[in-house]
Design an enzyme around this catalytic site. Sequence first.
Site, mmCIF file in Angstrom:
data_model
loop_
_atom_site.group_PDB
_atom_site.id
_atom_site.type_symbol
_atom_site.label_atom_id
_atom_site.label_comp_id
_atom_site.label_asym_id
_atom_site.label_seq_id
_atom_site.Cartn_x
_atom_site.Cartn_y
_atom_site.Cartn_z
ATOM 1 N N GLY A 8 0.838 -1.207 0.000
ATOM 2 C CA GLY A 8 0.000 0.000 0.000
ATOM 3 C C GLY A 8 0.865 1.246 0.000
ATOM 4 N NE ARG A 11 -5.314 4.854 -2.026
ATOM 5 C CZ ARG A 11 -6.269 5.049 -1.110
ATOM 6 N NH1 ARG A 11 -6.410 6.240 -0.547
ATOM 7 N NH2 ARG A 11 -7.075 4.069 -0.762
ATOM 8 C CB VAL A 60 -2.627 -8.019 0.644
ATOM 9 C CG1 VAL A 60 -1.482 -7.105 0.273
ATOM 10 C CG2 VAL A 60 -3.756 -7.272 1.340
ATOM 11 C CG ASN A 85 1.021 1.573 4.751
ATOM 12 O OD1 ASN A 85 0.768 2.356 5.656
ATOM 13 N ND2 ASN A 85 0.492 1.714 3.530
ATOM 14 C CB SER A 135 -5.054 1.324 14.120
ATOM 15 O OG SER A 135 -5.985 2.322 14.507
ATOM 16 C CE1 TYR A 148 -8.206 0.149 9.996
ATOM 17 C CE2 TYR A 148 -8.372 1.007 12.231
ATOM 18 C CZ TYR A 148 -7.722 0.951 11.013
ATOM 19 O OH TYR A 148 -6.576 1.684 10.823
ATOM 20 C CB ALA A 150 -11.386 -7.381 15.753
ATOM 21 C CE LYS A 152 -4.879 -1.392 10.688
ATOM 22 N NZ LYS A 152 -3.671 -1.376 9.839
HETATM 23 P P1 NDP Z 1 -5.447 5.026 2.815
HETATM 24 O O1 NDP Z 1 -6.878 4.611 2.725
HETATM 25 O O2 NDP Z 1 -5.032 6.356 2.330
HETATM 26 O O3 NDP Z 1 -4.525 3.905 2.112
HETATM 27 C C1 NDP Z 1 -4.789 2.554 2.270
HETATM 28 C C2 NDP Z 1 -3.735 1.780 1.512
HETATM 29 O O4 NDP Z 1 -4.006 0.369 1.641
HETATM 30 C C3 NDP Z 1 -3.752 2.103 0.018
HETATM 31 O O5 NDP Z 1 -2.430 2.151 -0.460
HETATM 32 C C4 NDP Z 1 -4.486 0.901 -0.580
HETATM 33 O O6 NDP Z 1 -4.092 0.616 -1.908
HETATM 34 C C5 NDP Z 1 -4.027 -0.216 0.353
HETATM 35 N N1 NDP Z 1 -4.951 -1.353 0.312
HETATM 36 C C6 NDP Z 1 -6.240 -1.384 0.720
HETATM 37 N N2 NDP Z 1 -6.774 -2.591 0.463
HETATM 38 C C7 NDP Z 1 -5.794 -3.339 -0.107
HETATM 39 C C8 NDP Z 1 -5.716 -4.669 -0.594
HETATM 40 N N3 NDP Z 1 -6.767 -5.516 -0.547
HETATM 41 N N4 NDP Z 1 -4.544 -5.100 -1.114
HETATM 42 C C9 NDP Z 1 -3.489 -4.284 -1.159
HETATM 43 N N5 NDP Z 1 -3.481 -3.012 -0.717
HETATM 44 C C10 NDP Z 1 -4.633 -2.549 -0.197
HETATM 45 O O7 NDP Z 1 -5.096 4.859 4.335
HETATM 46 P P2 NDP Z 1 -3.876 5.375 5.212
HETATM 47 O O8 NDP Z 1 -2.729 5.757 4.365
HETATM 48 O O9 NDP Z 1 -4.418 6.323 6.185
HETATM 49 O O10 NDP Z 1 -3.568 4.019 5.992
HETATM 50 C C11 NDP Z 1 -2.327 3.323 5.928
HETATM 51 C C12 NDP Z 1 -2.282 2.394 7.121
HETATM 52 O O11 NDP Z 1 -2.338 3.170 8.323
HETATM 53 C C13 NDP Z 1 -3.470 1.433 7.174
HETATM 54 O O12 NDP Z 1 -3.037 0.174 7.643
HETATM 55 C C14 NDP Z 1 -4.384 2.080 8.201
HETATM 56 O O13 NDP Z 1 -5.215 1.128 8.835
HETATM 57 C C15 NDP Z 1 -3.363 2.674 9.157
HETATM 58 N N6 NDP Z 1 -3.882 3.746 9.997
HETATM 59 C C16 NDP Z 1 -4.319 4.938 9.476
HETATM 60 C C17 NDP Z 1 -4.819 5.927 10.298
HETATM 61 C C18 NDP Z 1 -5.316 7.244 9.786
HETATM 62 O O14 NDP Z 1 -5.890 8.016 10.579
HETATM 63 N N7 NDP Z 1 -5.101 7.585 8.521
HETATM 64 C C19 NDP Z 1 -4.901 5.739 11.751
HETATM 65 C C20 NDP Z 1 -4.394 4.466 12.210
HETATM 66 C C21 NDP Z 1 -3.906 3.519 11.344
HETATM 67 P P3 NDP Z 1 -4.984 1.127 -3.177
HETATM 68 O O15 NDP Z 1 -5.290 2.573 -2.942
HETATM 69 O O16 NDP Z 1 -4.130 0.891 -4.361
HETATM 70 O O17 NDP Z 1 -6.215 0.279 -3.185
#
Ligand code: NDP
Length: 241
Positions: A8, A11, A60, A85, A135, A148, A150, A152
């Site tokens: 991931g 972005r 994934v 990530n 998280s 979510y 659970a 994490k």
């Molecule tokens: P975004 O929604 O901006 O990004 C999520 C990322 O996960 C994207 O790159 C997306 O890829 C990828 N992704 C989602 N589903 C899949 C999949 N099935 N296979 C592969 N890749 C996947 O979220 P954030 O950048 O905010 O989050 C990044 C991490 O940080 C996550 O694990 C999130 O749970 C965690 N987090 C974020 C918080 C926040 O406040 N932002 C707080 C706490 C934790 P694509 O776009 O190409 O689908």
Amino acid sequence: MRTALVTGGGRGIGAAISKRLAKDGYRILLTYCNSSKPAEMVVDEIRNSGIDAVAVNCDVTDAREVALLATHPWVSTGIEVLVINHGRYDRIDAKELDIDHLRRTMSTNFEGAFLVWEAIKTNLVSNARICVIGSQLGTRGSAHGADYSASKAALATWARSLAQSLAPEGKRVNIVAPGFVDTDILAGDSEEKRSSREAEVPLKRIGTPEDIAGTVSFLVGEESDYITGAVIHVNGGLYLP
Ligand code: NDP
């Protein structure tokens, strides 16, 4: 050249991690699932800075796609840093959660992490560093994200177990648990909701993706050589028991 794999990584927080690790001198193998454009932009930005980078499409939740990722030549030459990530958060009230949705979230956030680890574990260098993005909700739960939270919590305890198992080999595993971070995950917030989040945080601001990337950089670097199995909360001081 040392290689960092960031799931991931195209972005949000993942993009900041990819760029930061590139600055730290790793060539970047990042994955995306649906968002090819932002991922290609991150790759271009990194390449323009003189560091090699490549984006690979990999859902994934699909074991075949993860197996294919593991055949990438940069994986076979050895992965120094793995950052798990990727994640999904769909804001469903705990009362309304159904089993299909629970399975979808677990299969992305938890099983997806496991599949990536399983596919590349034999390609990790002897002192590899793994960083898992958890998280705050994995500790405190959430009325709008029982699935979510659970997933994490499972991710963090799995990663801590892995840390204990891999420590004798010299490989380290740590967890970064962000609080509120300014990415698409918070994009649906009203102004009022955003202000209330800011007020809740002792440091009185929402975190940036770079706040998280800086911590990841530290945890995969030499200065954290004696840290493994740790959960580092990067949340502006929110209290977690
Ligand atoms: P975004 O929604 O901006 O990004 C999520 C990322 O996960 C994207 O790159 C997306 O890829 C990828 N992704 C989602 N589903 C899949 C999949 N099935 N296979 C592969 N890749 C996947 O979220 P954030 O950048 O905010 O989050 C990044 C991490 O940080 C996550 O694990 C999130 O749970 C965690 N987090 C974020 C918080 C926040 O406040 N932002 C707080 C706490 C934790 P694509 O776009 O190409 O689908």
